[in-house]
Design a protein around this motif. Structure first.
Motif, PDB file in Angstrom:
ATOM      1  N   ALA A 370      34.177 -54.306   3.816  1.00 52.60           N
ATOM      2  CA  ALA A 370      33.120 -55.329   4.240  1.00 52.60           C
ATOM      3  C   ALA A 370      34.013 -56.431   5.361  1.00 52.60           C
ATOM      4  CB  ALA A 370      33.275 -56.395   2.808  1.00 52.60           C
ATOM      5  N   LYS A 371      34.407 -55.258   6.452  1.00 52.16           N
ATOM      6  CA  LYS A 371      35.100 -55.504   7.368  1.00 52.16           C
ATOM      7  C   LYS A 371      33.762 -57.094   8.131  1.00 52.16           C
ATOM      8  CE  LYS A 371      38.254 -55.427  10.454  1.00 52.16           C
ATOM      9  NZ  LYS A 371      39.676 -54.648  11.402  1.00 52.16           N
ATOM     10  N   LYS A 372      32.562 -55.743   8.391  1.00 54.61           N
ATOM     11  CA  LYS A 372      32.391 -57.044   9.094  1.00 54.61           C
ATOM     12  C   LYS A 372      31.176 -58.409   8.327  1.00 54.61           C
ATOM     13  CE  LYS A 372      27.662 -54.375   8.794  1.00 54.61           C
ATOM     14  NZ  LYS A 372      27.429 -52.816   8.546  1.00 54.61           N
ATOM     15  N   HIS A 373      31.541 -58.393   7.228  1.00 54.89           N
ATOM     16  CA  HIS A 373      31.094 -59.887   6.524  1.00 54.89           C
ATOM     17  C   HIS A 373      32.244 -60.993   6.099  1.00 54.89           C
ATOM     18  CE1 HIS A 373      27.179 -57.287   5.361  1.00 54.89           C
ATOM     19  NE2 HIS A 373      28.489 -56.395   5.157  1.00 54.89           N
ATOM     20  N   LEU A 374      33.355 -60.097   5.812  1.00 57.03           N
ATOM     21  CA  LEU A 374      34.769 -60.959   6.096  1.00 57.03           C
ATOM     22  C   LEU A 374      34.917 -61.268   7.554  1.00 57.03           C
ATOM     23  CD1 LEU A 374      35.787 -59.377   2.760  1.00 57.03           C
ATOM     24  CD2 LEU A 374      34.103 -60.816   2.599  1.00 57.03           C
ATOM     25  N   SER A 375      35.855 -62.386   7.940  1.00 56.08           N
ATOM     26  CA  SER A 375      36.245 -62.902   9.398  1.00 56.08           C
ATOM     27  C   SER A 375      37.508 -63.149   8.671  1.00 56.08           C
ATOM     28  CB  SER A 375      36.138 -65.085   9.331  1.00 56.08           C
ATOM     29  OG  SER A 375      36.998 -65.365   8.479  1.00 56.08           O
ATOM     30  N   GLU A 376      38.182 -62.858  10.481  1.00 54.40           N
ATOM     31  CA  GLU A 376      39.688 -62.675  10.004  1.00 54.40           C
ATOM     32  C   GLU A 376      41.021 -63.347   8.854  1.00 54.40           C
ATOM     33  OE1 GLU A 376      40.512 -59.986  11.543  1.00 54.40           O
ATOM     34  OE2 GLU A 376      42.590 -59.988  11.679  1.00 54.40           O
ATOM     35  N   ASP A 377      39.837 -65.101   9.412  1.00 53.78           N
ATOM     36  CA  ASP A 377      41.294 -65.972   8.508  1.00 53.78           C
ATOM     37  C   ASP A 377      40.344 -65.844   7.343  1.00 53.78           C
ATOM     38  OD1 ASP A 377      41.763 -67.509  11.274  1.00 53.78           O
ATOM     39  OD2 ASP A 377      40.335 -68.353  10.823  1.00 53.78           O
ATOM     40  N   LEU A 378      39.699 -65.122   6.696  1.00 54.74           N
ATOM     41  CA  LEU A 378      38.757 -64.996   5.451  1.00 54.74           C
ATOM     42  C   LEU A 378      40.189 -64.066   4.781  1.00 54.74           C
ATOM     43  CD1 LEU A 378      37.715 -66.006   2.397  1.00 54.74           C
ATOM     44  CD2 LEU A 378      35.484 -64.699   3.488  1.00 54.74           C
TER      45      LEU A 378
END
Ligand code: ASP
Length: 599
Positions: A370-378
């Motif tokens: 789900a890389k598209k939907h989850l920010s690096e910070d998250l």
């Protein structure tokens, strides 16, 4: 001529008996002819000893008898113990042998349908059909000896603590414990049936009302359910009940018993047991019977993720009052292939997940489904909360119902433990726990009706009971389970002893007052005449023996078990009965073809 009285058991012989004259009785385990010398192993329930027949002028007759021995012949042997020329360090009696001077065949045996040896390859069905041969195998002899030891320990333990062993009927009135009853037709009351007890629950409560104060029983219980590996239609419970108890008193007396039981078979059970509320067990381990021999705890991410992503899979769940997002970490799992991860997704789906989000923590950063939907910070926050390290795989699951979400994560947790070999070598390590504060009711999602989680005689938590109008799903019971290594060993509760409360619980379960009287009139009546507060528990003895003997097959600890399709292969039960018997019962067998045959 009669046979000689045995002086010692075959498995008890050792070098300390060298030079002694002994008499043994038992079965021929195996025999061999080594160029003149005849050897056979004589087996009894304690083990086996090698016997040797030397060809001399005086032993000619004896030699003739010995030459005809075959496996499973029953023999009586008299001889002198001597040191073996070639000791066998693998068996306890391997240092000695018995030089046979007298030999009697007490019974012959046909060639058995399978060899009686520990590592037999015969199918279980064949072994169940010839159960008497199967039971001669050392591991089954050992399991049943252990079962006996455990039963005796239990009896002594409760006797010394003032509990009376009281038997309750096997032919009784059908009462619900949540399973299907086995029914027995009555001859004197045609058309009426007894039920076999699912447990002695009501009787033990009545015994408390009758003033017996402390009761136990090793009781046979019957439930007509589809079988699983660790279930049997008839099983044995250690059933316990006390008057004037609180939870702590029940915990103390049951824990003490199990500690004694484990000790009596040379094992150790850590005590005091851990206590986990139902909610904690579910949210940390994803099961109300968690295996606590390993960690892999679930991390709840719900609040941490809230507001930090637009990912619909998560936002849909976050909208729901009970929605939960959680994760488990597979140490070293970042190396796993797509296919290996797909099988985990499939497993999650079997348990009701829509899908599974995975995150690999690699030296190059995060890889995720789900890389598209989850920010690096998250992703980074998830990694921190989960305590994941480089090289790990994080599996994130979510569901609008909290119990379902954790059940999915619990299934992943056990699968990971298997994959990572976390249980290897831990067969005799035990991690017991109490699961407390169980929910009182269970909602049937399809019909939106409530049924009981434990049984209908369980007392509710007093404070929750006052708030019952706010939602039955939130009412907790004064019920508890003991779990060990992923098995539910048993459950119990503090009971209702007040007629009004009992009626109200029945009302909530949808029983009309007439039905209540018809089914439970006697106990409701008994509540009118001074019922003391009482509570107790029941533990599955078969499961206790399974755990102590290290098997995961319940049939290995029961002398005459049923197969998974509920048949007794040795005696061919169940079977049709004679017309005459049916006539006496005034019954006629007419199978209703419109009802589907159960699997
Ligand atoms: N009768 C219950 C059972 O068989 C145990 C109990 O509540 O004591 O599960």
């Amino acid at each position: 001529m009669g046979f000689r009285q045995r002086t010692i058991m075959a498995g008890e012989l050792s070098s300390q008996h060298i030079g002694e004259r002994v008499v043994l009785s038992g079965w021929v385990d195996s025999n061999r002819d080594l160029g003149g010398l005849l050897f056979f192993d004589l087996r009894d329930r304690t083990g086996k000893s090698q016997c040797v027949v030397q060809p001399t002028d005086e032993t000619a007759l004896l030699y003739e008898i010995a030459r005809k021995l075959r496996s499973e012949f029953v023999v009586n042997v008299e001889g002198v113990v001597r040191k073996r020329e070639n000791p066998n360090p693998k068996i306890p009696t391997g240092e000695i042998e018995v030089v046979v001077e007298e030999l009697m065949v007490l019974n012959e045996s046909e060639v058995p349908p399978f060899e009686v040896k520990e590592d037999t390859t015969a199918s279980e069905d064949l072994r169940l059909k010839y159960r008497y041969l199967d039971l001669r195998r050392p591991s089954l002899q050992k399991n049943l000896a252990m079962r006996h030891r455990i039963m005796q320990t239990i009896r002594r333990y409760y006797d010394t603590r003032g509990f009376f062993e009281i038997e309750t009927p096997v032919l009784m009135k059908a009462t619900p414990e949540g399973a299907r009853d086995f029914l027995v037709p009555s001859r004197l009351h045609p058309g009426s049936f007894y039920a076999l007890p699912q447990s002695p629950q009501i009787y033990k409560q009545v015994l408390m009302i009758a003033g017996f104060d402390r009761y136990f029983q090793i009781a046979r219980c019957f439930r007509d359910e589809n079988l699983r590996a660790d279930r049997q239609p008839e099983f044995t419970q250690l059933d316990v009940e006390m008057s004037f108890p609180n939870e702590a008193m029940v915990y103390d007396v049951m824990e003490g018993c199990l500690a004694e039981v484990w000790k009596s078979v040379g094992l150790t059970l850590p005590s005091p047991f851990l206590q986990l509320s139902y909610h904690e067990a579910m949210s940390r381990f994803g099961s109300d019977k968690p295996d606590l021999r390993y960690g892999l705890e679930i991390q709840t991410l719900t609040e941490m993720i809230r507001g930090k992503t637009e990912f619909k899979v998560f936002t849909d769940v976050l909208e729901k009052r009970q929605g939960v997002i959680g994760a488990v970490v597979a140490p070293g799992g970042a190396e796993w292939s797509r296919k290996q991860i797909d099988t985990l997704t499939d497993l999650a789906k079997v348990y009701g997940a829509g899908g599974l989000v995975w995150i690999k923590v690699t030296p190059e950063g995060y890889e995720s489904s789900a890389k598209k939907h989850l920010s690096e910070d998250l992703l980074s926050d998830i990694k921190t909360v989960c305590g994941a390290r480089e090289g790990d795989l994080i599996l994130v699951a979510s569901h609008p119902k909290w119990e379902r979400a954790y059940t999915i994560l619990g299934a992943l947790r056990s699968e990971l433990a298997k994959r990572l070999g976390l249980l290897e070598g831990k067969q005799f390590e035990f991690a017991p726990a109490w699961i407390t504060n169980m929910p009182m009711f269970e909602e049937d999602e399809d019909t939106a009706t409530f049924t009981f989680k434990h049984h209908p005689f369980t007392a509710p938590d007093t404070q929750d009971w006052h708030r019952r109008s706010e939602g039955l799903g939130d009412v907790r019971a004064r019920a508890y389970d003991i779990v060990i290594n992923g098995y539910e060993l048993g459950s119990g509760s503090i009971r209702i002893h007040d007629r009004k409360m009992q009626e109200e619980v029945f009302d909530l379960l949808g029983l009309t007052r007439e039905e209540q009287l018809e089914k439970f009139g006697f106990i409701l009546d008994a509540f009118k005449y001074g019922a003391p507060p009482h509570g107790g528990m029941a533990l599955g003895i078969d499961r206790i023996v399974m755990l102590c003997s290290g098997t995961d097959n319940i049939r290995d600890v029961i002398a005459f078990p049923k197969t998974a399709s509920m048949q007794g292969l040795m005696d061919n039960s169940p079977s049709p009965v004679e017309e005459k018997q049916l006539k006496e019962l005034r019954l006629e067998v007419k199978l209703d073809k419109s009802v589907e045959k159960p699997e």
